[in-house]
Structures are given as C-alpha cells and as structure tokens.
Design an enzyme around this catalytic site. Structure first.
Site, PDB file in Angstrom:
ATOM      1  N   ARG A  16     -18.429  -0.997  13.764  1.00  0.00           N
ATOM      2  CA  ARG A  16     -17.756   0.073  14.492  1.00  0.00           C
ATOM      3  C   ARG A  16     -17.271   1.129  13.520  1.00  0.00           C
ATOM      4  O   ARG A  16     -16.785   0.820  12.453  1.00  0.00           O
ATOM      5  CB  ARG A  16     -16.572  -0.493  15.282  1.00  0.00           C
ATOM      6  CG  ARG A  16     -16.900  -0.671  16.747  1.00  0.00           C
ATOM      7  CD  ARG A  16     -15.839  -1.423  17.467  1.00  0.00           C
ATOM      8  NE  ARG A  16     -14.531  -0.796  17.372  1.00  0.00           N
ATOM      9  CZ  ARG A  16     -13.451  -1.279  17.996  1.00  0.00           C
ATOM     10  NH1 ARG A  16     -13.537  -2.357  18.731  1.00  0.00           N
ATOM     11  NH2 ARG A  16     -12.297  -0.669  17.862  1.00  0.00           N
TER      12      ARG A  16
ATOM     13  N   ARG B 268      -1.292   0.219  26.592  1.00  0.00           N
ATOM     14  CA  ARG B 268      -0.992   0.325  25.174  1.00  0.00           C
ATOM     15  C   ARG B 268       0.217   1.196  24.896  1.00  0.00           C
ATOM     16  O   ARG B 268       0.620   1.332  23.741  1.00  0.00           O
ATOM     17  CB  ARG B 268      -2.179   0.958  24.470  1.00  0.00           C
ATOM     18  CG  ARG B 268      -2.936   0.007  23.563  1.00  0.00           C
ATOM     19  CD  ARG B 268      -4.262   0.663  23.346  1.00  0.00           C
ATOM     20  NE  ARG B 268      -4.859   0.430  22.095  1.00  0.00           N
ATOM     21  CZ  ARG B 268      -6.004  -0.265  21.961  1.00  0.00           C
ATOM     22  NH1 ARG B 268      -6.532  -0.871  22.997  1.00  0.00           N
ATOM     23  NH2 ARG B 268      -6.567  -0.346  20.804  1.00  0.00           N
TER      24      ARG B 268
ATOM     25  N   ARG C 187     -16.012  -7.051  10.280  1.00  0.00           N
ATOM     26  CA  ARG C 187     -16.470  -7.314  11.645  1.00  0.00           C
ATOM     27  C   ARG C 187     -17.771  -6.597  12.008  1.00  0.00           C
ATOM     28  O   ARG C 187     -17.945  -5.415  11.734  1.00  0.00           O
ATOM     29  CB  ARG C 187     -15.356  -6.864  12.603  1.00  0.00           C
ATOM     30  CG  ARG C 187     -15.742  -6.822  14.042  1.00  0.00           C
ATOM     31  CD  ARG C 187     -14.538  -6.747  14.909  1.00  0.00           C
ATOM     32  NE  ARG C 187     -14.095  -5.371  15.125  1.00  0.00           N
ATOM     33  CZ  ARG C 187     -13.162  -5.048  16.014  1.00  0.00           C
ATOM     34  NH1 ARG C 187     -12.569  -5.983  16.722  1.00  0.00           N
ATOM     35  NH2 ARG C 187     -12.814  -3.799  16.168  1.00  0.00           N
TER      36      ARG C 187
HETATM   37  P1  ADP Z   1      -8.924  -2.249  18.917  1.00  0.00           P
HETATM   38  O1  ADP Z   1      -7.990  -3.051  19.782  1.00  0.00           O
HETATM   39  O2  ADP Z   1      -9.701  -3.094  17.963  1.00  0.00           O
HETATM   40  O3  ADP Z   1      -8.325  -1.022  18.289  1.00  0.00           O
HETATM   41  P2  ADP Z   1     -10.302  -1.139  21.258  1.00  0.00           P
HETATM   42  O4  ADP Z   1     -11.749  -1.305  21.448  1.00  0.00           O
HETATM   43  O5  ADP Z   1      -9.374  -1.776  22.222  1.00  0.00           O
HETATM   44  O6  ADP Z   1     -10.088  -1.680  19.788  1.00  0.00           O
HETATM   45  O7  ADP Z   1      -9.936   0.403  21.159  1.00  0.00           O
HETATM   46  C1  ADP Z   1     -10.657   1.295  20.346  1.00  0.00           C
HETATM   47  C2  ADP Z   1     -10.072   2.692  20.459  1.00  0.00           C
HETATM   48  O8  ADP Z   1     -10.183   3.140  21.814  1.00  0.00           O
HETATM   49  C3  ADP Z   1      -8.588   2.794  20.148  1.00  0.00           C
HETATM   50  O9  ADP Z   1      -8.361   2.963  18.770  1.00  0.00           O
HETATM   51  C4  ADP Z   1      -8.190   4.031  20.959  1.00  0.00           C
HETATM   52  O10 ADP Z   1      -8.598   5.210  20.319  1.00  0.00           O
HETATM   53  C5  ADP Z   1      -9.031   3.875  22.203  1.00  0.00           C
HETATM   54  N1  ADP Z   1      -8.316   3.124  23.279  1.00  0.00           N
HETATM   55  C6  ADP Z   1      -8.673   1.920  23.794  1.00  0.00           C
HETATM   56  N2  ADP Z   1      -7.806   1.536  24.750  1.00  0.00           N
HETATM   57  C7  ADP Z   1      -6.871   2.508  24.835  1.00  0.00           C
HETATM   58  C8  ADP Z   1      -5.695   2.703  25.613  1.00  0.00           C
HETATM   59  N3  ADP Z   1      -5.290   1.801  26.515  1.00  0.00           N
HETATM   60  N4  ADP Z   1      -4.975   3.835  25.404  1.00  0.00           N
HETATM   61  C9  ADP Z   1      -5.360   4.773  24.505  1.00  0.00           C
HETATM   62  N5  ADP Z   1      -6.436   4.654  23.730  1.00  0.00           N
HETATM   63  C10 ADP Z   1      -7.203   3.543  23.888  1.00  0.00           C
END
Ligand code: ADP
Ligand code: ZN
Length: 187
Positions: free
Chosen positions: A163, A92, A131
């Site tokens: 969520r 990300r 959702r």
């Molecule tokens: P969405 O894509 O709907 O935001 P995720 O379930 O992928 O949901 O992520 C939820 C939260 O988890 C993010 O808002 C962040 O706080 C954390 N997170 C998930 N993946 C990462 C990542 N690769 N790097 C940093 N934070 C992450």
C-alpha cells in the site's frame, strides 16, 4: 445462517482490524464494511469521491467526515446489512460516531459490541512497513502464504502489492492521526 450482530472494530492502523474483520465476516456471514477498502475501490475506479479521498489518504490524513459518513450511510442501508455488519475503520472521529448514531436510529437498529484491538506501537510500525496486501479485496498476506509483490491473491483475481501509505513517514503520520483524532473515541 448465523444470527446477525452489529460490531465495530476499533484500533490503530496495523493492529489487525481488517484481518480479524475478514475472518469474522467469513465465519459468521456478516458483511465486512471497511471504509479503507471502500475508499481504495473509489480511488481505483477514479470516482469523484475517490479523486477527493486520494489526496488525504496518500498523506496519511483522514478523509473529511462528510464524505465518509455519506458513504457509510449508503452502505449500511443496503439489504445485506439488514441482519448485521462489522464496521472496520469507522467511526474514526467523535463526529463520525455521532453521525453513526443517527444512521442507526434511522435504520432502527442497535450496536451489539465495540471491540478495541491494542498492539504496541513498535510492533505496528514493523508490521506495516513489511505488509503486503491484495490491491483488490484488501486481503493481508500472512507469513505462511509465501506470496510476493505481483502474485495473485488467494481470495480474488487481484494482485499482491504494497500500500502506498505503508511507507515509514506516512505510517508515522497515520499513527499520530490515530492518537489525535481516534483515541478519544474509545473514552
Ligand atoms: P489503516 O487502519 O491501516 O490506516 P484503512 O484502510 O482503514 O487503514 O484506512 C486507510 C486510509 O483511508 C486512512 O489513512 C484514511 O485516509 C482513510 N480512511 C479510512 N477510514 C476512514 C474514516 N472512517 N474516516 C476518515 N478517513 C478514513
Ligand atoms: Zn484479493
């Protein structure tokens, strides 16, 4: 069993990465590696990582790179990822992508594809604010499931809920974070 592939699914929160990753994983028998699900598992069982991550997740901010990279590196080193995997929600940031390169090099494997899913922002906000998901496995409730909060998940013994970060203000912040920190990764 299908021949393995190593894929990354990119896209803003709410584009349907998780839903597509679960479908692909079931169809092709590749493990789905969702950093969001892994973090939520850690939060639920109050691990040291979960306690640190919750602070950022509740605000819609990214969890610091070092924590995430360590978690993903361990996950991808497990035997079930040997023949392939679907990364959902990672990398990300550009730093995470660079660290992923190092992990893949160490494992002696290469990526097959990166797919970016694009959906208009209004659609995302509408979707996320309505959702419902399984607390335990992350399954996203589909319209024709007819499920409501508190019902049992169709895929596991978990229960259906909303969520905490799917509140309007946090949704806006997550989309902003995506534009600021993840968009440049696509280039
Ligand atoms: P969405 O894509 O709907 O935001 P995720 O379930 O992928 O949901 O992520 C939820 C939260 O988890 C993010 O808002 C962040 O706080 C954390 N997170 C998930 N993946 C990462 C990542 N690769 N790097 C940093 N934070 C992450
Ligand atoms: Zn479930």
């Amino acid at each position: 069993m299908a021949k393995g592939k190593r894929l990354i699914l990119l896209g803003a929160p709410g584009v349907g990465k998780g839903t597509q990753a679960i479908r692909l994983a079931e169809l092709m028998k590749w493990p789905q590696v969702s950093t969001g699900d892994m973090l939520r598992d850690n939060v639920r069982s109050s691990t040291p990582l979960g306690l640190q991550a919750k602070f950022f997740m509740d605000k819609g901010e990214l969890v610091p790179d070092e924590l995430i990279v360590q978690m993903v590196s361990e996950r991808l080193s497990r035997p079930d990822c040997k023949t392939g995997f679907i990364l959902d929600g990672f990398p990300r940031t550009v730093t995470q992508a660079e660290k992923l390169d190092e992990v893949l090099m160490r494992l002696g494997v290469k990526l097959d594809a990166v797919v970016s899913i694009e959906v208009p922002t209004e659609t995302i906000v509408e979707r996320l604010s309505q959702r419902l998901v399984c607390q335990q496995c992350g399954y996203v409730v589909q319209k024709n499931d007819g499920l409501k909060i508190g019902d049992r998940c169709p895929r596991c013994p978990g229960s259906i809920s909303r969520r905490k970060d799917d509140e309007p203000e946090t949704i806006r912040r997550r989309l902003q974070v995506y534009e600021e920190q993840t968009r440049s990764l696509i280039r």
